[in-house]
Design a protein around this motif. Structure first.
Motif, PDB file in Angstrom:
ATOM      1  N   ALA A   1       0.845  -1.188   0.000  1.00 47.54           N
ATOM      2  CA  ALA A   1       0.000   0.000   0.000  1.00 47.54           C
ATOM      3  C   ALA A   1       0.882   1.241   0.000  1.00 47.54           C
ATOM      4  O   ALA A   1       2.039   1.185   0.382  1.00 47.54           O
ATOM      5  CB  ALA A   1      -0.905   0.005   1.220  1.00 47.54           C
ATOM      6  N   ASN A   2       0.317   2.333  -0.468  1.00 47.54           N
ATOM      7  CA  ASN A   2       1.008   3.611  -0.377  1.00 47.54           C
ATOM      8  C   ASN A   2       0.642   4.249   0.957  1.00 47.54           C
ATOM      9  O   ASN A   2      -0.531   4.326   1.307  1.00 47.54           O
ATOM     10  CB  ASN A   2       0.521   4.524  -1.501  1.00 47.54           C
ATOM     11  N   VAL A   3       1.627   4.676   1.704  1.00 51.60           N
ATOM     12  CA  VAL A   3       1.347   5.356   2.960  1.00 51.60           C
ATOM     13  C   VAL A   3       1.895   6.769   2.833  1.00 51.60           C
ATOM     14  O   VAL A   3       3.095   6.963   2.689  1.00 51.60           O
ATOM     15  CB  VAL A   3       2.003   4.639   4.147  1.00 51.60           C
ATOM     16  N   GLN A   4       0.991   7.729   2.815  1.00 47.62           N
ATOM     17  CA  GLN A   4       1.418   9.114   2.641  1.00 47.62           C
ATOM     18  C   GLN A   4       0.752   9.977   3.708  1.00 47.62           C
ATOM     19  O   GLN A   4      -0.181   9.544   4.380  1.00 47.62           O
ATOM     20  CB  GLN A   4       1.021   9.632   1.257  1.00 47.62           C
ATOM     21  N   ALA A   5       1.257  11.178   3.860  1.00 42.29           N
ATOM     22  CA  ALA A   5       0.671  12.053   4.879  1.00 42.29           C
ATOM     23  C   ALA A   5       0.843  13.504   4.459  1.00 42.29           C
ATOM     24  O   ALA A   5       1.766  13.848   3.718  1.00 42.29           O
ATOM     25  CB  ALA A   5       1.347  11.825   6.222  1.00 42.29           C
ATOM     26  N   TYR A   6      -0.080  14.345   4.899  1.00 41.62           N
ATOM     27  CA  TYR A   6       0.073  15.779   4.640  1.00 41.62           C
ATOM     28  C   TYR A   6      -0.287  16.546   5.903  1.00 41.62           C
ATOM     29  O   TYR A   6      -1.001  16.047   6.784  1.00 41.62           O
ATOM     30  CB  TYR A   6      -0.783  16.217   3.460  1.00 41.62           C
ATOM     31  N   ARG A   7       0.198  17.760   5.971  1.00 42.02           N
ATOM     32  CA  ARG A   7      -0.120  18.599   7.127  1.00 42.02           C
ATOM     33  C   ARG A   7      -1.436  19.323   6.868  1.00 42.02           C
ATOM     34  O   ARG A   7      -1.597  19.992   5.850  1.00 42.02           O
ATOM     35  CB  ARG A   7       0.992  19.610   7.382  1.00 42.02           C
ATOM     36  N   THR A   8      -2.348  19.217   7.799  1.00 36.28           N
ATOM     37  CA  THR A   8      -3.654  19.831   7.597  1.00 36.28           C
ATOM     38  C   THR A   8      -3.624  21.337   7.839  1.00 36.28           C
ATOM     39  O   THR A   8      -4.522  22.051   7.439  1.00 36.28           O
ATOM     40  CB  THR A   8      -4.679  19.208   8.554  1.00 36.28           C
ATOM     41  N   ASP A   9      -2.565  21.815   8.492  1.00 36.86           N
ATOM     42  CA  ASP A   9      -2.525  23.243   8.813  1.00 36.86           C
ATOM     43  C   ASP A   9      -1.870  24.072   7.719  1.00 36.86           C
ATOM     44  O   ASP A   9      -1.677  25.264   7.879  1.00 36.86           O
ATOM     45  CB  ASP A   9      -1.808  23.458  10.151  1.00 36.86           C
ATOM     46  N   ARG A  10      -1.512  23.431   6.600  1.00 32.18           N
ATOM     47  CA  ARG A  10      -0.824  24.188   5.550  1.00 32.18           C
ATOM     48  C   ARG A  10      -1.674  24.319   4.281  1.00 32.18           C
ATOM     49  O   ARG A  10      -1.945  25.405   3.834  1.00 32.18           O
ATOM     50  CB  ARG A  10       0.511  23.522   5.230  1.00 32.18           C
ATOM     51  N   PHE A  11      -2.041  23.188   3.722  1.00 30.68           N
ATOM     52  CA  PHE A  11      -2.823  23.236   2.488  1.00 30.68           C
ATOM     53  C   PHE A  11      -4.034  22.325   2.619  1.00 30.68           C
ATOM     54  O   PHE A  11      -4.003  21.347   3.345  1.00 30.68           O
ATOM     55  CB  PHE A  11      -1.972  22.802   1.285  1.00 30.68           C
ATOM     56  N   THR A  12      -5.047  22.682   1.899  1.00 35.69           N
ATOM     57  CA  THR A  12      -6.243  21.857   1.956  1.00 35.69           C
ATOM     58  C   THR A  12      -6.685  21.530   0.537  1.00 35.69           C
ATOM     59  O   THR A  12      -6.317  22.220  -0.417  1.00 35.69           O
ATOM     60  CB  THR A  12      -7.374  22.582   2.728  1.00 35.69           C
ATOM     61  N   GLY A  13      -7.430  20.473   0.393  1.00 31.07           N
ATOM     62  CA  GLY A  13      -7.934  20.117  -0.925  1.00 31.07           C
ATOM     63  C   GLY A  13      -7.280  18.894  -1.517  1.00 31.07           C
ATOM     64  O   GLY A  13      -7.506  18.567  -2.679  1.00 31.07           O
TER      65      GLY A  13
ATOM     66  N   LEU B   1      -2.167  18.249  -6.749  1.00 28.10           N
ATOM     67  CA  LEU B   1      -1.330  19.453  -6.630  1.00 28.10           C
ATOM     68  C   LEU B   1      -1.951  20.681  -7.286  1.00 28.10           C
ATOM     69  O   LEU B   1      -1.647  21.807  -6.915  1.00 28.10           O
ATOM     70  CB  LEU B   1       0.070  19.184  -7.208  1.00 28.10           C
ATOM     71  N   VAL B   2      -2.824  20.495  -8.287  1.00 32.17           N
ATOM     72  CA  VAL B   2      -3.447  21.681  -8.879  1.00 32.17           C
ATOM     73  C   VAL B   2      -4.681  22.111  -8.083  1.00 32.17           C
ATOM     74  O   VAL B   2      -5.170  23.217  -8.231  1.00 32.17           O
ATOM     75  CB  VAL B   2      -3.833  21.480 -10.362  1.00 32.17           C
ATOM     76  N   LEU B   3      -5.179  21.225  -7.262  1.00 40.27           N
ATOM     77  CA  LEU B   3      -6.398  21.546  -6.519  1.00 40.27           C
ATOM     78  C   LEU B   3      -6.129  22.219  -5.175  1.00 40.27           C
ATOM     79  O   LEU B   3      -6.928  23.011  -4.700  1.00 40.27           O
ATOM     80  CB  LEU B   3      -7.191  20.259  -6.261  1.00 40.27           C
ATOM     81  N   ILE B   4      -5.042  21.843  -4.541  1.00 34.21           N
ATOM     82  CA  ILE B   4      -4.843  22.300  -3.169  1.00 34.21           C
ATOM     83  C   ILE B   4      -4.657  23.817  -3.099  1.00 34.21           C
ATOM     84  O   ILE B   4      -4.185  24.445  -4.043  1.00 34.21           O
ATOM     85  CB  ILE B   4      -3.641  21.612  -2.517  1.00 34.21           C
ATOM     86  N   GLU B   5      -5.061  24.365  -1.965  1.00 33.17           N
ATOM     87  CA  GLU B   5      -4.803  25.788  -1.727  1.00 33.17           C
ATOM     88  C   GLU B   5      -4.443  25.987  -0.259  1.00 33.17           C
ATOM     89  O   GLU B   5      -4.759  25.147   0.583  1.00 33.17           O
ATOM     90  CB  GLU B   5      -6.028  26.616  -2.104  1.00 33.17           C
ATOM     91  N   PRO B   6      -3.781  27.116   0.004  1.00 29.50           N
ATOM     92  CA  PRO B   6      -3.328  27.332   1.372  1.00 29.50           C
ATOM     93  C   PRO B   6      -4.499  27.381   2.355  1.00 29.50           C
ATOM     94  O   PRO B   6      -5.579  27.848   2.020  1.00 29.50           O
ATOM     95  CB  PRO B   6      -2.625  28.683   1.324  1.00 29.50           C
ATOM     96  N   VAL B   7      -4.266  26.914   3.545  1.00 26.17           N
ATOM     97  CA  VAL B   7      -5.260  27.022   4.613  1.00 26.17           C
ATOM     98  C   VAL B   7      -5.309  28.476   5.044  1.00 26.17           C
ATOM     99  O   VAL B   7      -4.270  29.106   5.236  1.00 26.17           O
ATOM    100  CB  VAL B   7      -4.854  26.136   5.807  1.00 26.17           C
ATOM    101  N   LYS B   8      -6.527  29.003   5.146  1.00 25.11           N
ATOM    102  CA  LYS B   8      -6.615  30.429   5.500  1.00 25.11           C
ATOM    103  C   LYS B   8      -6.380  30.623   6.996  1.00 25.11           C
ATOM    104  O   LYS B   8      -6.702  29.803   7.794  1.00 25.11           O
ATOM    105  CB  LYS B   8      -7.964  30.994   5.100  1.00 25.11           C
TER     106      LYS B   8
END
Lengths: 342, 641, 544
Positions: free
Chosen positions: C509-521, C537-544
């Protein structure tokens, strides 16, 4: 005049050693099993023709030397081929032109890869060596000066422990510690800094260097401490130190003007020889901290069985070590007026 | 300089090599600690099945919950990435790691030893070839070589041992060769050759036993390097994953994310094992090294022992006495042993412009006495009684800064063996200039070369030589340079400590003449230390004869020559060729001077004295003062006037 | 003196960098991605690694996009038409496209690029596999590309998806193999800004992209050679997303409130396989040694071993549960191509022992290891794996124990990957190996591995030969009807599964992670997990 001849002889000998290494370097990597054209790659998309194309591209279709098509398994070939068409001569010719072939893995000239990485390693080794020599020598001087006191025992004890540490183990522990301290744990710099002012970039690099350099310094400092201590102990029991004391010089003056230079001499040789051993340490440190230097290039090449890179790095390091030894010999000659190179 | 200490070691036939070795080794604390640590590791490895709580590599019914469990009662050091007990693997890992270490080291030592022996013993082409090979191998970084060889074979434990072993011989070969060369030129080997012993016989019976200890030290270091190398190889992924060494444990922990889960135990424990064993071997190596290559554990910068016996002796009343030594006693302190009483109750007075001769065999305390005058005793030396007055000031009571102002500027020393007394890496002129500037910081810098030239000129050395290094000088020139240096600060007193010992007769005469001439020209007061009574006769005003650390006789030069009262002085004079009576047979005194840490009960000269009688064996003679300020330390002089 | 100087410089530098961190100006939105690799080369013809393909995907366009659900969408072309016989494809390229350097992007570029891939034998990965059916490629004045095939094929999308379109005006004049393409003039949603191999790749957004203009300004991929460092980096916020990590990190990252963990099938699914050398020495190919243990040619043995393999335990111990039990070389990650109707051999030691007893493999000498029915040789198999695998030794320990329970013993030995290749195929000088495959989105490549035809070429690792299967393989290559082709593919899987050609312990399986406090989407709800995929990568935008 005698000295000039001796220097020439040393230089000639170093040159001979380099030639030996060049030849060894070639054959070493030709006796390996497996097909470099498939090094580390298994891809069902790769058919027989494609493999042949790769072999041709890397010149592996040519005989290794006259009479031998391959060395592993040994395949006897045509002895009448044009020697200039053999892999060995092509290798030698390329080498003379400063080419080390193309990386199996990265499709780039090995020279470019090594050139890019070399400076980072020089930076790491340079700072690390300077720090470990300074600190090691300082502790060594301290230990010898305060011989037979608990200070000496502490300094020697710490040095022995430092010497006994497996490099990668220390690096991992420091990485663990460093990351909890918020220090950068990978790379040479934060990517995308190139537009910032130079000083800021340097600061960023310095921050990234902290952990690898610390590892390096700890590992090598112990050894330098021990060498400096024993060398200085020898010097300090020499009669001219007593003369210096009789002359009324105080301790600092004696250490500075009479003991240190003499005691540094063995260190010079050790530093040069160490350069060879440093390679193993640098590989470990760089790969733990993702420092983009020669060491991590070697580590990756080992993992990927990228022989041209390995071969080039090996050659580069061997030549550097040989030259460093020559330099150390000559420096020694210069530093110690007693020596007329044998 | 440390003749006193060296002379006290006697040569005796060893009982057995091992006993002697063990006795010396026992003293090395580092060595002992290392040995104990190593013994523990070996014990653990040998009895692994008994110590380990679980069977080795038992994967039975391991589930997801068993992986990387922290230390608990069931697993005192936690579990690893495969749910196995870290402590068990650690114990069994000792076996693999030590096996690698020992076998690989054996291979290295075997190859290196043979290469070194052959090269050193047979010499010639073999030596050239082998040593060149060693030089080449020494500069080739061994990691890539290891990679190639491991790739060439399978990464099995055997191969790894083999590879590490085969790449580790270079240092051994070098060290063994130089040791063999040294042994080869020893007398008994040469003798064995002369009587026609076979080469192989000499090699195995005479050379090998003496090379063996070096091999042992090398082996100890090679083991530790092999263990470190194995762990490095495992880390790079070139180890044998089926042989669970400590390095392999680290490899799994590192490769399978121990750190990410915070499983420090999986990383720290095997690393600790490696450090433990490597450290134990390093300590052991240091201990062995100390035994084989004993180093004086003192040096010239170690702080001396503070003077004891504060009871001040009155200075000599006469005004023209420039240096007055009152009842000085000096001991060398040996931990756990009675001190060596190097000098006892010696007094002397040096008049301005006088030349005082201090005579005695080597090891009688002359040098110790002279060093004590400027607080230059080695660390073990201690003034236990007495005072040294220079112009009425007590030198023994001064601290280091105060005495530094006296040294050289007021009292300077010409050391014996000027080769060693001059720093080999600095030019002679530089070393003279250093003394000038130290004691006269205001001296104009640009005038210094002039002054150095002047001083060298004074002792008959062309000023062009001032830029030369000591090794470029001849023996006589060095001694002259030493004299020039001693005069650099216009001292009042010059102590010449056997300045001519190592020189040939012609040069000796020149140096003596020079000294005497300078004394007269510059008005120096000189203490001249020598073992040669003949030298003294021509130059001295007064003579102090020392024997075994005490004053034998102290008087004006004429009295000593014409009316020697002490049997020792008399014997010395007999040993001195009298030019006026060339036919007279020279005699030397049978026996050796006493060991200073093992002095006879009565008179120190009694065992060798031709006039010895019962009282001498029991009672130490006092110093009897006869007429003409004639002091004699002998029972025979008692009562005579 | 020197010492003091050095420290001052060092300290000054540190102080300076400490200050630099705190600047609070309007910063561009920079996504920092941590990954364990680096592209091998940016020359699309020479690249192998997925890291390179990730970058190509972002910087170049190709005819089709591969979606995270395994489907394809037409990208560069407005329309694609195929002739009735299925051999002539006409693609109408969108108008008004531009290269990153401002030059117009036309059908001419596409045709030129396809011809380049087709006619350059030095591009072995593309040339040998993706273009063999290409006959001619031409551009028309109407901004159309006409691709003529030598025969009709069912999988044109997967053949074209990795053929990235290169700018003719740049590539015309360079050496096609040696060109390193560091400047990388593309047309995709991101532009190459800066690249240092094994350090980082910095991409800036191409906000004018025709279909997928990114919302962020920059993406930086940073290389971490050490996966633990990668985990530390996302914990401390040095990176915003990681594409891989040790499975051990999963639990603790899950607990971190600012980090979201995603686990799923990778875009290019990986297969770990246990390979049995079942080559009949009579079919030994040229250069072969064919030293396999005869017992492994018996299906009963393989079947018994399959029943004695506790896949769940393997998954638990080796992957910490982050993987699925496998059936054949076609992983579940291939979506529709995966035959989900098969049921795995249950873990049942009794049954396994029974099978062996029935087949006559008895332990006649009482040493706990069964012998061949004729008593000639014990069931002791050599087990090899590439020495660069950290998981394989653990698997070998577990297998030794599991199979030991049915009287089969193993001689485990790691082997240098090169040496293993030499030992493997077509030499067949082994008994059992643990190795793996990475896969193409189309099943054809992995299905090929089972064919008789693949034995002499070195692609077949088992020496399995089944004429029925071979025929089906040929059929699926030319079956244009999707449903029909899928049925054939499923049938093929059933055959090799029944024959127990391999034991597939698991699909990674692929195990990946992202920070929720930086970018969303981030796209996390698809069949496949690939946060570094362009669609995310084209969808994400910075967390306001």
């Amino acid at each position: 005049m005698n000295r000039t001849r001796a220097v020439l002889r040393k230089t000639a000998w170093s040159f001979f050693t380099i030639v030996f290494v060049v030849v060894l370097n070639f054959f070493l990597f030709r006796v390996l099993p497996g097909d470099p054209a498939r090094a580390g790659i298994r891809d069902p998309r790769l058919n027989k023709d494609a493999i042949e194309v790769i072999r041709v591209r890397f010149g592996l279709d040519k005989p290794i030397i006259n009479c031998f098509d391959s060395l592993n398994p040994v395949k006897v070939g045509n002895c009448a081929v044009n020697p200039l068409e053999t892999q060995f001569f092509i290798y030698a010719k390329n080498l003379i032109q400063g080419e080390l072939g193309i990386s199996y893995h990265a499709n780039r000239p090995v020279v470019d890869i090594l050139g890019e990485r070399l400076w980072n390693t020089i930076l790491l080794i340079g700072v690390g060596q300077i720090l470990s020599i300074i600190l090691g020598a300082a502790f060594g001087v301290f230990a010898a000066w305060k011989a037979r006191t608990s200070l000496e025992y502490t300094a020697v004890g710490i040095s022995l422990v430092a010497w006994s540490l497996p490099t990668f183990w220390l690096a991992i522990l420091l990485l663990f510690w460093g990351s909890t301290m918020g220090l950068p744990v990978a790379g040479k710099a934060t990517p995308g800094m190139s537009s910032l002012p130079l000083l800021q970039q340097w600061g960023d690099i310095a921050k990234h260097m902290l952990l690898p350099t610390l590892t390096y310094t700890i590992i090598y400092m112990g050894e330098y401490t021990l060498i400096m201590r024993s060398s200085l102990l020898d010097v300090l029991s020499e009669d001219y130190i007593l003369s210096a004391r009789a002359k009324g010089l105080n301790t600092v003056q004696i250490l500075r003007d009479h003991a240190l230079k003499n005691a540094m001499l063995p260190l010079v040789t050790v530093i040069a020889i160490n350069l060879g051993f440093t390679v193993a340490g640098v590989i470990q440190i760089e790969s733990v901290f993702s420092w983009p230097g020669l060491g991590s290039a070697i580590y990756e090449a080992v993992i990927r069985r990228d022989f041209p890179v390995l071969q080039g790095a090996f050659l580069l390091i061997a030549i550097t070590v040989i030259l460093a030894n020559l330099l150390a010999d000559l420096t020694y000659t210069y530093l110690d007026p007693r020596v007329t190179v044998d | 300089m440390q003749t006193t200490l060296q002379s006290s070691t006697t040569f005796s036939r060893p009982e057995s090599g091992f006993t002697v070795f063990w006795r010396a080794f026992r003293k090395s604390r580092t060595g002992l600690v290392g040995l104990i640590m190593l013994a523990i590791a070996i014990f653990v490895a040998l009895f692994a099945p008994a110590i380990a709580p679980y069977e080795n590599a038992a994967a039975t019914s391991v589930g997801i919950a068993d992986i990387y469990q922290p230390p608990s009662a069931a697993h005192i050091l936690g579990t690893d990435d495969a749910g196995q007990d870290v402590f068990t693997n650690f114990i069994f890992g000792a076996r693999v790691s030590l096996t690698v270490g020992f076998f690989a080291a054996f291979i290295s030592i075997f190859i290196g030893g043979i290469f070194g022996l052959v090269a050193g013993f047979f010499g010639g082409r073999w030596e050239t070839f082998l040593m060149r090979l060693t030089d080449v191998m020494l500069v080739i970084p061994d990691l890539p070589l290891t990679v190639v060889i491991v790739a060439l074979t399978k990464p099995s434990l055997m191969n790894i041992i083999f590879v590490i072993g085969i790449l580790g011989w270079t240092t051994t070969a070098r060290v063994v060769r130089s040791q063999t060369l040294a042994v080869k030129s020893r007398k008994f080997v040469l003798r064995a050759r002369a009587i026609g012993a076979g080469r192989l016989h000499i090699l195995t019976r005479h050379v090998l036993p003496l090379v063996m200890p070096i091999l042992v030290v090398q082996a100890v270091l090679a083991i530790s390097l092999a263990i470190l190398n194995e762990s490095t190889l495992s880390f790079i992924g070139l180890g044998d994953p089926t042989a669970p060494s400590w390095g392999q444990m680290l490899n799994f922990a590192f490769g399978r994310g121990a750190m990410s889960v915070g499983a420090w135990w999986a990383l720290v424990v095997p690393g600790f094992g490696i450090v433990w064993v490597v450290l134990s071997l390093t300590l052991l190596g240091q201990g062995l090294e100390q035994v084989l290559n004993p180093r004086l554990d003192t040096h010239h910068l170690m702080p001396g022992r503070p003077k004891v016996g504060t009871e001040a002796q009155a200075a000599h009343p006469a005004r023209d006495i420039i240096l007055d030594v009152r009842n000085i006693s000096i001991h060398y302190i040996n931990e756990g042993k009675p001190p060596a009483r190097a000098v006892e109750n010696v007094s002397l007075s040096l008049r301005e412009g006088d030349l005082l001769g201090l005579v005695g065999e080597s090891g009688c305390g002359k040098t110790t006495l002279m060093l004590s005058l400027l607080n230059l005793l080695p660390a073990a030396g201690q003034v236990v009684n007495g005072n040294v007055y220079y112009k009425g000031r007590d030198l023994t009571a001064m601290n280091e800064d105060e005495i530094n102002n006296i040294r050289w500027s007021r009292i300077s020393i010409i050391f014996q063996g000027a080769m060693n007394a001059l720093n080999p890496v600095r030019t002679v002129g530089d070393q003279i200039a250093e003394a000038i500037l130290k004691h006269n910081p205001a001296f104009p810098k640009n005038k210094v070369p002039e002054r150095v030239a002047e001083l060298l000129d004074l002792v008959g050395i062309a000023s062009a030589h001032s830029d030369h290094f000591p090794h470029q000088y001849s023996g006589g020139m060095r001694q002259r340079a030493m004299i020039a240096m001693a005069l650099a600060c216009n001292p009042d007193v010059v102590i010449a400590d056997e300045p001519t010992t190592a020189l040939d007769v012609m040069i000796q005469a020149q140096i003596l003449e020079l000294l005497d001439e300078l004394r007269k020209k510059l008005g120096l007061s000189v203490i001249f230390v020598t073992h040669d009574l003949g030298v003294v006769a021509e130059l001295c005003d007064r003579v102090l004869v020392m024997y075994g650390g005490v004053t034998a006789e102290y008087a004006g030069v004429d009295t000593i020559y014409n009316e020697p009262k002490h049997p020792y002085t008399q014997e010395l004079l007999k040993a001195f060729p009298d030019l006026t009576k060339p036919k007279k047979k020279l005699s030397s005194i049978p026996g050796y001077p006493p060991r200073l840490d093992d002095l006879p009960a009565g008179c120190r000269f009694a065992p060798r004295c031709p006039a010895v009688f019962d009282r001498c064996q029991m009672e130490e003679p006092g110093l009897h003062v006869l007429k003409n300020d004639h002091h004699v330390g002998c029972h025979l002089a008692e009562g005579s006037k | 003196m020197k010492k003091k100087m050095l420290f001052t410089i060092l300290i000054a530098a540190l102080a300076l960098s400490a200050c630099s961190g705190g600047g609070g100006q309007a910063q561009p939105a920079i996504v920092r991605v941590g990954w364990a690799g680096s592209p091998d080369t940016l020359n699309p013809g020479m690249a192998i690694l997925t890291e390179a393909y990730t970058i190509f995907e972002l910087v170049y366009d190709s005819m089709y996009e591969l979606n995270l659900d395994g489907s394809f969408t037409l990208s560069l072309a407005e329309s694609a038409n195929v002739s009735d016989d299925g051999t002539v494809w006409t693609f109408k390229i969108r108008d008004g496209l531009k290269w990153h350097d401002g030059q117009p992007f036309t059908a001419e570029d596409v045709a030129w690029t396809y011809n380049l891939y087709k006619d350059t034998p030095e591009y072995p990965y593309l040339n040998g596999y993706y273009t063999p059916y290409f006959d001619t490629i031409e551009a028309t004045p109407d901004n159309e590309v006409v691709l003529t095939l030598t025969e009709a094929i069912p999988n044109i999308e997967s053949q074209l998806v990795f053929l990235y379109i290169l700018p003719k005006h740049v590539w015309e004049s360079v050496n096609k193999t040696e060109y390193e393409n560091v400047e990388m003039v593309g047309s995709g949603p991101f532009k190459m800004a800066e690249y240092v191999q094994n350090e980082f790749v910095r991409l800036t957004a191409n906000k004018d992209h025709f279909s997928m203009p990114p919302k962020v300004d920059e993406v930086i991929f940073q290389t971490f050679e050490n996966q633990d460092a990668l985990v530390q980096a996302i914990r401390t916020g040095q990176v915003d997303m990681v594409t891989e990590m040790p499975n051990t990190a999963a639990e603790s990252l899950k607990a971190d409130e600012n980090i979201e963990l995603v686990v799923g099938a990778p875009l290019a699914p990986g297969v770990t396989d246990i390979i049995f050398n079942q080559l009949d020495p009579e079919n030994c190919p040229e250069g072969g040694i064919c030293s396999g243990h005869p017992a492994l040619r018996d299906r009963n043995i393989r079947l018994a071993m399959a029943h004695a393999t506790d896949k769940q335990q393997l998954i638990d111990v080796i992957l910490l549960g982050l993987g699925n039990p496998g059936l054949t070389l076609i992983p579940d990650g291939l979506g529709v191509w995966y035959n989900s109707s098969l049921t795995d051999y249950e873990f049942d030691l009794k049954k396994a022992n029974q099978i062996l007893d029935d087949a006559g493999y008895a332990d006649t000498d009482g040493d706990g290891i069964r012998e061949m029915p004729d008593g000639s040789a014990p069931l002791t198999f050599r087990l090899n794996w590439p020495s660069d695998s950290i998981n394989a030794p653990r698997m070998s320990e577990l297998l030794a124990e599991m199979w030991g329970a049915i009287g089969i013993s193993l001689e485990p030995q790691a082997v240098d990957p090169d040496a293993l290749t030499a030992q493997c195929c077509p030499a067949f000088d082994f008994d059992i190996m643990i190795w793996g495959w990475a896969s193409d989105p189309d099943p054809s490549a992995l299905l090929y591995v089972y064919t008789t035809e693949a034995i002499p070429t070195g692609s077949s690792e088992t020496g399995y030969s089944n004429p029925e299967y071979d025929e089906l393989y040929t059929n699926q290559q030319v079956e244009l009807d999707f449903e029909a082709r899928r049925d054939i593919v499923w049938q093929m899987q059933k055959i090799v599964f029944d024959d127990v050609v391999y034991i597939i312990p698991f699909y990674d399986a692929n195990v990946q992670a992202y920070r929720t406090d930086r970018f969303t989407g981030w796209i996390t709800d698809q069949a496949k997990v690939e946060l570094s995929d362009i669609t995310s990568l084209v969808l994400i935008e910075p967390v306001k």
